[in-house]
Design an enzyme around this catalytic site. Sequence first.
Site, PDB file in Angstrom:
ATOM      1  N   ASP A  78      -3.282 -14.930  -5.558  1.00 40.61           N
ATOM      2  CA  ASP A  78      -4.701 -14.278  -5.935  1.00 40.61           C
ATOM      3  C   ASP A  78      -5.075 -14.851  -7.169  1.00 40.61           C
ATOM      4  OD1 ASP A  78      -2.799 -12.626  -6.695  1.00 40.61           O
ATOM      5  OD2 ASP A  78      -4.512 -11.202  -7.035  1.00 40.61           O
ATOM      6  N   GLU A 143      -1.648  -9.635  -6.570  1.00 39.73           N
ATOM      7  CA  GLU A 143      -0.966  -9.336  -7.922  1.00 39.73           C
ATOM      8  C   GLU A 143      -2.039  -8.826  -8.751  1.00 39.73           C
ATOM      9  OE1 GLU A 143       0.102 -10.103 -12.029  1.00 39.73           O
ATOM     10  OE2 GLU A 143      -1.464 -10.898 -10.891  1.00 39.73           O
TER      11      GLU A 143
END
Length: 474
Positions: A78, A143
């Site tokens: 991400d 994350e």
Amino acid sequence: MIKTNDIATKRVFEIFEEISLIPRGSGDMEKIADFCENFAKKNSLKYIRDEANNVVIFKGATKGYEMSQPIILQGHLDMVCQSEGEFDFLNNGLEIYTDGDFVKAKGTTLGADNGIAVSYILSILESNEISHPKIEAVFTTDEEIGLLGAKALDKSILTAKKMINLDSEEEDILTVSCAGGSDFAINAPLSFEKVKGTKVKLTLKGLKGGHSGVEIHKGRVNSNILAGRVLNLLENFDLISIAGGNKSNAIPNLSVIEFCVKDANSFIEEAEKHLNIIKSEISAREEDFCFEIETLETDEFNVIERNLRDDIIYLLTTAPNGIVDMSAEIEGLVETSLNLGILKTEGDNLYLHFALRSNKASALLYLEKKLERFSKCIECKTESFGFYPPWEFKDNSSLQALYKKCFREEFGYETKVEAIHAGLECSVFASLEDFDCISIGPSLFDVHTVKEKMSISSAERTYKLLLRILRESK
């Protein structure tokens, strides 16, 4: 097209361009997980994709490395999505371009955090020319919003005891430890009484704020703690409301207090006197701090009962905040800290939300217990949540030793060895038994902003160094 004269890195940049076209903001992981899954299928590699959209791809050792210890290469899928204006991150890819030695994105974050890690790892998995031990490539999700994918991953599918995390942002720094963290919230019921008077609104603003981990040592003023100081100085007021900050892990830079007073002119005069003294005091570190006082309507208002008002002032003037301890093992490292990131009176509730950090698990637990004890001064409910463990410094790391050797031989000088007072996914994996990990990466700048950029030459050098580490991991 990212231009490079380095043949070894050419494929890395091609993959980076590919994934830059895939929407992959935190919480939107399907498409990028599909890409990794299809990549594994295309290259006939065993893979596992879980319900959190983590993807783990396995590749066997090359000839001569069959007896070497396997190694994990790890990065997150991400990115943080920020734009200058309207941009549809759910459906549109990024428009990246080069500017001298830098890769940038037009009007948005670049996503080199952590797209470059994904590109490094996929290029290694794809190649038949790179020497390496067995690789377990771990691509985690979300994350940026709490290490969620790493926490959800079933670690039993991994056999390696060594891991190279590729989520650091300075090429000449070897990261060997990071803080763990948790959140602590206080919810206290409020009761009110009606009082006639003039509403006065005080806004504390212009403070720098910043990241509650990596910038906690810079002496930046927390607007919520400052609000408590102001309340403690003032007299002859009732409290209507108070609010500051909207993220627990950001040092708040703006707080607003609403008062009900009988004599607005004398109250404002007193407030300005105290605030001007504070402004002068903190001007060297908070040069843009300012305040605004507005006189609003005169009416009958619901104000917080005075005993509870006094409890709030006590909480805010005695609340632990900022640096708690410095490390005795790593010079200059903040070991333990906390940040009162959110403060608000909303409805009939007072809410305080602290972000806690420590590079020692025992110190983090102590900080939670300390806040539990502290909160007993008021009738309230408390909650600890969002825990992730610290990645504690390991002084006998063979992976650190190998990296230092390779770096010195590759570049002719010593790498800097540092710990950070912020979270990395290493912390989630490092709690595994006999686990050894390091974190490295190329030089990135202005990460999480629309000015984000990546040095092309640094990305090339870091990739060559990574290949050398794999080559020497026999």
